[in-house]
Design an enzyme around this catalytic site. Structure first.
Site, PDB file in Angstrom:
ATOM      1  N   CYS A 254       0.835  -1.055  -0.041  1.00  0.00           N
ATOM      2  CA  CYS A 254      -0.102   0.055   0.021  1.00  0.00           C
ATOM      3  C   CYS A 254       0.887   1.276   0.071  1.00  0.00           C
ATOM      4  CB  CYS A 254      -1.049   0.036   1.092  1.00  0.00           C
ATOM      5  SG  CYS A 254      -0.195   0.105   2.986  1.00  0.00           S
ATOM      6  N   HIS A 306      -2.953   0.600   6.460  1.00  0.00           N
ATOM      7  CA  HIS A 306      -3.171   0.407   5.125  1.00  0.00           C
ATOM      8  C   HIS A 306      -3.499   1.975   4.753  1.00  0.00           C
ATOM      9  CE1 HIS A 306      -4.317  -1.250   1.381  1.00  0.00           C
ATOM     10  NE2 HIS A 306      -5.483  -0.580   1.569  1.00  0.00           N
ATOM     11  N   HIS A 318      -6.220   2.081  -4.246  1.00  0.00           N
ATOM     12  CA  HIS A 318      -5.087   1.397  -3.382  1.00  0.00           C
ATOM     13  C   HIS A 318      -4.517   0.035  -3.864  1.00  0.00           C
ATOM     14  CE1 HIS A 318      -7.918  -1.367  -1.203  1.00  0.00           C
ATOM     15  NE2 HIS A 318      -8.509  -0.816  -2.366  1.00  0.00           N
TER      16      HIS A 318
END
Length: 345
Positions: A254, A306, A318
């Site tokens: 991420c 995240h 993402h």
């Protein structure tokens, strides 16, 4: 140890009797500068610079202040220009980090370091850091009344106002002779939060387009802008597989995805973890396209684990551990309850 924030100001009087026919302005010497280079930059001569600054030699020091002739502003012998610089400082206490101090004062880490000419993140308790700067210039007729001048301010009769650093709704209301309630009503603001560079309507009938501060009315980035480039680069990576610690088109995690796309879009950014990006960024209460969205997907709801790039309209892109780079809705049943917040770099 007691924390303190102190505001102080310096006043420089630049009289037209010192420089003729122009007002004086100040230049800060940088590495590699010479009198000759500075003279060329400011359309003057080495001789005039030495005379203006009472210099006996060509020797200069880094960070030395040099008076120069500002050729695009004329003056006469009956006026004086006063430049007032106001710095607000913060006293470092034990346990502080640059990132925490930046967050406290709504700055990015890069802005705080640049403001204080810092080359590393090493700081010491008791030392002072500048956390905001503002400069105003006033021209005074001799004799006559003072004429405040600040090119960054929007005229009171303008249809819109552009937010500058240090602004609050209260300050803008005073400048524009409106109430805070009027400003919030004209701009559909649900809070007192404003962003540097944001355009505010100054009347109900203003034709300027200012986005409302909610997720489903985020203004799309203009063609060719840096944000549009960022979104474009991010979408090019859709379908790229997830790879732990990956930061290239062969695979992303991420934060690696954030690092890669921001660099491709021309941003100066370091490769760090999602939690560090969260610490580095400015808090955003009304997210817009290009801001970062953060989640706590682990066992602790307080730990950032995240992140993605907010696209506007309730969507973000993402590097998902299960799907790779993909676009997901913020109302997704898994992610909705795990959103920690939004930040901008």
């Amino acid at each position: 140890m007691k924390k303190s924030v102190v505001a102080f100001s310096t006043l420089a009087i630049l009289s037209s009797t010192f420089v003729s026919p122009a007002l004086a302005s100040t230049y800060t010497v940088k590495s590699g500068d010479t009198l000759s280079k500075i003279a060329q930059k400011h359309n003057t001569t080495v001789h005039d610079l030495k005379q203006l600054n009472h210099l006996k030699t060509d020797f200069l020091r880094i960070n030395q202040k040099i008076l120069t002739s500002n050729s695009d502003k004329t003056s006469n012998d009956s006026s004086v220009s006063l430049k007032k610089t106001k710095n607000t400082t913060y006293t470092i206490v034990s346990g502080d980090t640059l990132t925490r101090i930046a967050n406290k004062h709504n700055l990015t880490l890069a802005e705080l370091m640049k403001m204080n000419n810092l080359k590393s993140d090493r700081i010491y308790a008791g030392a002072k850091l500048i956390v905001s700067k503002s400069t105003t210039t006033t021209t005074i007729d001799l004799p006559g009344s003072s004429k405040p001048s600040n090119p960054t301010e929007t005229p009171a009769n303008s249809a819109t106002y552009i937010v500058v650093k240090g602004d609050t709704l209260s300050k803008i209301a005073i400048k524009t002779k409106l109430s805070v309630a009027q400003l919030k009503a004209f701009n559909s603001l649900n809070s007192d939060f404003i962003r540097v560079g944001q355009k505010l309507r100054l009347s109900k009938s203003s034709s300027s387009s200012t986005p409302a501060n909610n997720d489903d009315k985020v203004e799309a980035p203009s063609s060719g802008s840096k944000v549009a480039k960022l979104v474009s680069e991010a979408k090019k990576m859709i379908g790229t597989p997830y790879s732990w610690a990956g930061a290239s088109p062969s695979g992303f995690d991420c934060s690696g995805f954030i690092y890669y796309t921001f660099k491709k879009a021309g941003y100066d950014i370091s490769r760090v973890s999602s939690s560090t990006y969260y610490d580095m960024g400015k808090k955003v209460t009304s997210p817009k396209s290009g801001d970062l969205i953060f989640f706590a997907t682990g066992s602790s709801k307080a730990v950032v684990s995240h992140m993605g790039i907010y696209l506007g309209g309730g969507e973000f892109i993402h590097a998902s551990s299960s799907k790779g780079v993909t676009i997901t809705s913020t109302s997704n049943s898994y992610f909705k309850s795990r959103i920690i917040g939004y930040k901008s770099l």
